[in-house]
Design a protein around this motif. Structure first.
Motif, PDB file in Angstrom:
ATOM      1  N   PHE A 410       0.791  -1.040   0.049  1.00  0.00           N
ATOM      2  CA  PHE A 410      -0.343   0.030  -0.003  1.00  0.00           C
ATOM      3  C   PHE A 410       1.069   1.259  -0.228  1.00  0.00           C
ATOM      4  O   PHE A 410       1.811   1.636   0.040  1.00  0.00           O
ATOM      5  CB  PHE A 410      -0.311   0.193   1.216  1.00  0.00           C
ATOM      6  CG  PHE A 410       0.001   0.306   2.947  1.00  0.00           C
ATOM      7  CD1 PHE A 410       0.049   1.105   3.238  1.00  0.00           C
ATOM      8  CD2 PHE A 410       0.030  -1.653   2.866  1.00  0.00           C
ATOM      9  CE1 PHE A 410       0.717   0.014   4.416  1.00  0.00           C
ATOM     10  CE2 PHE A 410       0.921  -1.546   4.306  1.00  0.00           C
ATOM     11  CZ  PHE A 410       0.762  -0.931   5.392  1.00  0.00           C
ATOM     12  N   TYR A 411       0.480   2.498   0.252  1.00  0.00           N
ATOM     13  CA  TYR A 411       1.055   3.416  -0.387  1.00  0.00           C
ATOM     14  C   TYR A 411       0.254   4.415   0.612  1.00  0.00           C
ATOM     15  O   TYR A 411      -0.909   5.320   1.152  1.00  0.00           O
ATOM     16  CB  TYR A 411       0.630   4.151  -1.974  1.00  0.00           C
ATOM     17  CG  TYR A 411       1.012   5.860  -1.901  1.00  0.00           C
ATOM     18  CD1 TYR A 411       2.658   6.039  -2.019  1.00  0.00           C
ATOM     19  CD2 TYR A 411       1.181   6.670  -1.965  1.00  0.00           C
ATOM     20  CE1 TYR A 411       3.196   6.535  -2.785  1.00  0.00           C
ATOM     21  CE2 TYR A 411       1.451   7.882  -2.465  1.00  0.00           C
ATOM     22  CZ  TYR A 411       2.546   7.853  -2.059  1.00  0.00           C
ATOM     23  OH  TYR A 411       2.856   9.111  -2.577  1.00  0.00           O
ATOM     24  N   GLN A 412       1.387   5.790   1.384  1.00  0.00           N
ATOM     25  CA  GLN A 412       0.439   6.313   1.973  1.00  0.00           C
ATOM     26  C   GLN A 412       1.794   8.068   1.340  1.00  0.00           C
ATOM     27  O   GLN A 412       2.701   7.985   1.505  1.00  0.00           O
ATOM     28  CB  GLN A 412       1.789   6.591   3.231  1.00  0.00           C
ATOM     29  CG  GLN A 412       1.257   7.228   4.440  1.00  0.00           C
ATOM     30  CD  GLN A 412       2.101   7.405   5.837  1.00  0.00           C
ATOM     31  OE1 GLN A 412       1.243   6.212   6.441  1.00  0.00           O
ATOM     32  NE2 GLN A 412       2.969   7.917   6.303  1.00  0.00           N
ATOM     33  N   SER A 413       0.957   8.993   0.819  1.00  0.00           N
ATOM     34  CA  SER A 413       1.479  10.164   1.097  1.00  0.00           C
ATOM     35  C   SER A 413       2.419  10.898   1.562  1.00  0.00           C
ATOM     36  O   SER A 413       2.270  10.912   2.956  1.00  0.00           O
ATOM     37  CB  SER A 413      -0.348  10.940   0.594  1.00  0.00           C
ATOM     38  OG  SER A 413      -1.177  10.219  -0.075  1.00  0.00           O
ATOM     39  N   TYR A 424       5.722   3.584  -0.802  1.00  0.00           N
ATOM     40  CA  TYR A 424       5.406   2.640  -0.651  1.00  0.00           C
ATOM     41  C   TYR A 424       5.869   1.402  -0.196  1.00  0.00           C
ATOM     42  O   TYR A 424       7.126   0.849   0.401  1.00  0.00           O
ATOM     43  CB  TYR A 424       6.324   1.806  -2.583  1.00  0.00           C
ATOM     44  CG  TYR A 424       6.352   0.254  -3.105  1.00  0.00           C
ATOM     45  CD1 TYR A 424       5.054  -0.016  -2.134  1.00  0.00           C
ATOM     46  CD2 TYR A 424       7.207   0.374  -3.432  1.00  0.00           C
ATOM     47  CE1 TYR A 424       5.066  -1.715  -2.903  1.00  0.00           C
ATOM     48  CE2 TYR A 424       6.780  -1.438  -3.247  1.00  0.00           C
ATOM     49  CZ  TYR A 424       6.193  -1.837  -3.225  1.00  0.00           C
ATOM     50  OH  TYR A 424       6.226  -3.401  -4.085  1.00  0.00           O
ATOM     51  N   TYR A 425       4.888   0.887   0.587  1.00  0.00           N
ATOM     52  CA  TYR A 425       4.606  -0.114   2.161  1.00  0.00           C
ATOM     53  C   TYR A 425       5.197  -1.963   0.900  1.00  0.00           C
ATOM     54  O   TYR A 425       3.864  -2.363   0.563  1.00  0.00           O
ATOM     55  CB  TYR A 425       3.931  -0.166   2.817  1.00  0.00           C
ATOM     56  CG  TYR A 425       4.415   1.096   4.128  1.00  0.00           C
ATOM     57  CD1 TYR A 425       5.037   1.300   5.449  1.00  0.00           C
ATOM     58  CD2 TYR A 425       3.256   1.577   3.281  1.00  0.00           C
ATOM     59  CE1 TYR A 425       5.117   1.623   5.788  1.00  0.00           C
ATOM     60  CE2 TYR A 425       3.951   3.417   4.805  1.00  0.00           C
ATOM     61  CZ  TYR A 425       4.568   2.946   6.106  1.00  0.00           C
ATOM     62  OH  TYR A 425       4.789   3.967   6.986  1.00  0.00           O
ATOM     63  N   ALA A 426       5.682  -2.920   1.351  1.00  0.00           N
ATOM     64  CA  ALA A 426       5.724  -3.533   1.091  1.00  0.00           C
ATOM     65  C   ALA A 426       5.695  -4.550   2.030  1.00  0.00           C
ATOM     66  O   ALA A 426       6.817  -5.088   3.550  1.00  0.00           O
ATOM     67  CB  ALA A 426       6.629  -4.536  -0.068  1.00  0.00           C
ATOM     68  N   ALA A 443       5.891  -2.259  -7.860  1.00  0.00           N
ATOM     69  CA  ALA A 443       6.276  -1.062  -7.416  1.00  0.00           C
ATOM     70  C   ALA A 443       5.687  -0.197  -8.624  1.00  0.00           C
ATOM     71  O   ALA A 443       5.711   0.482  -7.926  1.00  0.00           O
ATOM     72  CB  ALA A 443       7.558  -1.317  -7.783  1.00  0.00           C
ATOM     73  N   TYR A 444       5.311   0.042  -9.491  1.00  0.00           N
ATOM     74  CA  TYR A 444       4.954   0.546 -10.496  1.00  0.00           C
ATOM     75  C   TYR A 444       3.592   0.945 -10.095  1.00  0.00           C
ATOM     76  O   TYR A 444       3.194   2.013  -9.914  1.00  0.00           O
ATOM     77  CB  TYR A 444       4.243   0.445 -11.768  1.00  0.00           C
ATOM     78  CG  TYR A 444       6.117  -0.663 -12.409  1.00  0.00           C
ATOM     79  CD1 TYR A 444       6.677   0.586 -12.259  1.00  0.00           C
ATOM     80  CD2 TYR A 444       6.041  -1.336 -13.792  1.00  0.00           C
ATOM     81  CE1 TYR A 444       8.344  -0.383 -12.973  1.00  0.00           C
ATOM     82  CE2 TYR A 444       7.218  -1.974 -13.653  1.00  0.00           C
ATOM     83  CZ  TYR A 444       8.268  -1.170 -13.760  1.00  0.00           C
ATOM     84  OH  TYR A 444       9.622  -1.387 -14.029  1.00  0.00           O
ATOM     85  N   GLY A 450       2.575   4.914 -10.263  1.00  0.00           N
ATOM     86  CA  GLY A 450       0.959   5.107  -9.725  1.00  0.00           C
ATOM     87  C   GLY A 450       0.988   5.786  -8.661  1.00  0.00           C
ATOM     88  O   GLY A 450       0.610   6.679  -8.583  1.00  0.00           O
ATOM     89  N   HIS A 451       0.632   5.605  -7.955  1.00  0.00           N
ATOM     90  CA  HIS A 451      -0.330   6.134  -6.594  1.00  0.00           C
ATOM     91  C   HIS A 451       0.927   7.303  -6.453  1.00  0.00           C
ATOM     92  O   HIS A 451       0.022   8.662  -6.209  1.00  0.00           O
ATOM     93  CB  HIS A 451      -0.134   5.449  -5.701  1.00  0.00           C
ATOM     94  CG  HIS A 451      -1.759   4.517  -5.656  1.00  0.00           C
ATOM     95  ND1 HIS A 451      -2.146   4.836  -6.221  1.00  0.00           N
ATOM     96  CD2 HIS A 451      -1.579   3.410  -5.090  1.00  0.00           C
ATOM     97  CE1 HIS A 451      -3.661   3.765  -5.949  1.00  0.00           C
ATOM     98  NE2 HIS A 451      -2.942   2.828  -5.407  1.00  0.00           N
TER      99      HIS A 451
END
Length: 618
Positions: A410-413, A424-426, A443-444, A450-451
């Motif tokens: 997921f992604y955090q702004s 970008y959290y893995a 990743a993209y 992406g985000h």
């Protein structure tokens, strides 16, 4: 990377422009020579009034949400949590109704196109939120993927920065306030209990375990390990370089807050969860809740920004699953695999050449590779985008306290002021859930293009109201993320056929979501039936499948946004290329999508067609 600024609004927000017409001004309207000038003044006043309304609305929302302030880099109420009470929700409802009434009072005919769009976006956003009011108590207060039980440590660790002693004191104040916050959460939960709007029983086991994780370790118990929050706070204070007495005072105060507020708050929460676990209705989908069918339609409307019903979404999913399966068979031929598609799926999910080992070294390799993929993509971006973000981006592993229940990525702004990068959290809890052939697409999607591209650019845009940068239209944001996975292929990536299979596997995953989400919530599929469907139709590992189905159960409708949004963007690109021919510009197409922030899919279609028409005529 640098942002190309959009055209600035020509009218500033000045209270002096909001004066009503005087009798003398009214008489000027009857003088033909002055009519154009007077009309310009009136239009300017209406524009300024709308801009001022946008700004005041944004500031009001920001001041009502201490946590949003922190996410965006402000420290106004740095010692507080959000008010999550029903009273606050009722106040929010009244504010929405007042804003809709005010918006309807504007004469939009003389506004600039940009202001007309902003007016339309705010109106639609408020109408959508108002449509949710009827189902306010249908939303699960907590589930395994989201709730204050995990949000407390996640927020404090990742968002609450400590730059000085005052920040540390505010951190402690937030610890002390956890007890009263959880009282609100429990009250809301009990309200849902009255109408039977609770998640399935198995969800509670995960929430209870995650809650215990937060209050495990020092100082909550004698242990050889420190609790997550304690380790975070003491580490941040140590970096301040304060005097020994100041540091000791802060650390002792934090210990008192953790033992006197956080610990009893979590114990009360756990007791409430244990009680509800025995009372929740049988079944998995929202069909089991009162007015569940109507609520699910509300969720589809909200997340897809369309009026598609469950049957239509289900069929779109089935059609696209079939399409992607055919593309996967082409990959099988490329790599010389002998066997049917299900045998290939089994090969991809079990052959260890596609997985890093579940060791510290294996996880380090994964993080290094993910970071390198982002860097390589970033160098290619100027060929396909005019708009690019200034905000930095980093790749980070999901923290241990929440990795077992969190999603795979997921992604955090980033913060508005740029002090915190986009992330970008893995999730590397189980390396068998993170195949290397999916690394590129993942990743993209989460990062660049992406985000991170979309959200960071939106925050940095100039010439649009602040509210417009953060408004929620999930089909747009998640549709963009999924679109960029395929865009990367157009850009020359996925040279390894297995990696291209990974791209297709990620798209297949989103197509299957349309099938299983509607299956669970509208067609009364069981959790087990949905799991079996994903295992039979995707190459994803079983644990990944189980966690995904559990997510769709907890968050009805959300998973449908990705494919619906992506299909619309691809449709608009194909239409634009056909309509414009040699005049089609991929940079211009992407910039038109990104330059106004998130929008509903219907508005996106109107924007793209207007852009194409301008190019056609020019």
């Amino acid at each position: 990377m640098r942002t190309t600024k959009s055209a600035l609004l020509t009218i500033g927000v000045m209270s002096g422009l909001l004066i009503a017409c005087s009798p003398q001004q009214s008489s000027l309207q009857n003088q033909p020579d002055n009519a154009p000038l007077q009309q310009a003044k009136l239009t300017q006043s209406e524009s300024a009034r709308l801009i001022k309304f946008f700004e005041e609305s944004y500031q009001q929302d920001l001041k009502r949400s201490p946590q949003t302030q922190s996410y965006r880099g402000y420290k106004w109420d740095y010692d507080k949590w959000n008010d999550v009470s029903d009273d606050h929700a009722e106040e929010s409802k009244r504010i929405r109704e007042e804003r809709l009434a005010i918006l309807s009072s504007f004469d939009t005919s003389d506004l600039s196109q940009q202001l007309q769009l902003s007016h339309q976006i705010m109106t639609l956003a408020l109408q959508r939120q108002s449509a949710n009011d009827e189902f306010r108590h249908h939303h699960y207060v907590m589930h395994q993927f989201y709730g204050f039980h995990t949000q407390i440590p996640s927020f404090l660790i990742n968002i609450h920065r400590i730059s000085d002693k005052k920040d540390a004191q505010d951190y402690i104040a937030r610890l002390i306030a956890v007890d009263s916050l959880f009282d609100q959460v429990i009250t809301l939960s009990q309200k849902r209990r009255e109408i039977g709007a609770m998640p399935p029983g198995w969800v509670y086991d995960q929430m209870i375990q995650a809650s215990h994780n937060v209050i495990s370790g020092i100082p909550f118990e004698q242990s050889t390990t420190e609790s997550t929050i304690w380790k975070d706070f003491t580490g941040k204070v140590e970096k301040l370089g304060l005097s020994e007495s100041d540091s000791s005072e802060l650390v002792n105060s934090a210990r008192t807050a953790l033992l006197g507020s956080v610990l009893p708050a979590y114990k009360k929460l756990i007791a409430n969860l244990e009680t509800e676990r025995e009372l929740t209705p049988e079944g998995d989908g929202v069909w089991r809740l009162p007015d569940g069918d109507a609520w699910y339609q509300n969720r589809l409307n909200w997340f897809t920004t369309t009026k598609l019903n469950a049957d239509e979404v289900h069929q779109i999913g089935l059609d696209n699953v079939e399409r992607i399966h055919e593309s996967m068979r082409d990959i099988m031929k490329q790599v010389g695999f002998e066997g049917d598609l299900n045998a290939f799926f089994d090969f991809m999910r079990t052959d260890q050449q596609f997985y890093y080992p579940s060791t510290a070294e294996g996880r380090q390799h994964y993080m290094a590779k993910a970071t390198a993929l982002i860097a390589t993509m970033e160098a290619k971006i100027p060929e396909y985008f005019g708009l690019t973000p200034k905000a930095r981006m980093t790749v980070k592993r999901v923290e241990p306290f929440r990795e077992k229940s969190a999603g795979k990525a997921f992604y955090q702004s980033p913060s508005t002021d740029g002090s915190r990068p986009g992330t970008y959290y893995a999730n590397l809890y189980n390396m068998q859930d993170m195949p290397t052939y999916q690394m590129e697409a993942l990743a993209y999607h989460e990062g660049i293009p992406g985000h991170h591209m979309q959200r960071a650019i939106a925050q940095e845009l100039e010439g649009i109201p602040d509210f417009q940068k953060y408004v929620s239209f999930t089909a747009y944001t998640e549709g963009w993320g999924l679109y960029t996975e395929e865009l990367a292929k157009d850009m020359g990536f996925y040279q390894d056929p297995y990696s291209d299979f990974g791209r297709l596997a990620m798209e297949l995953w989103r197509a299957c979501r349309l099938v299983v989400d509607t299956g669970i919530h509208a067609k009364k599929w069981s959790r087990e039936k949905a799991i079996d469907y994903l295992i039979q139709n995707t190459p994803n590992p079983e644990n990944d499948v189980v966690k995904a189905i559990e997510r769709y159960i907890a968050m009805p409708g959300q998973a449908t946004a990705y494919m619906i949004g992506k299909l619309k963007i691809m449709e608009l690109r194909a239409w634009s290329q056909n309509y414009l021919g040699d005049k089609f510009d991929i940079k211009g197409f992407h910039d038109e999508i990104l330059k106004d922030g998130p929008v509903p899919l219907s508005v996106l279609e109107n924007k793209i067609k207007a852009w194409a028409e301008t190019l056609k005529q020019g």
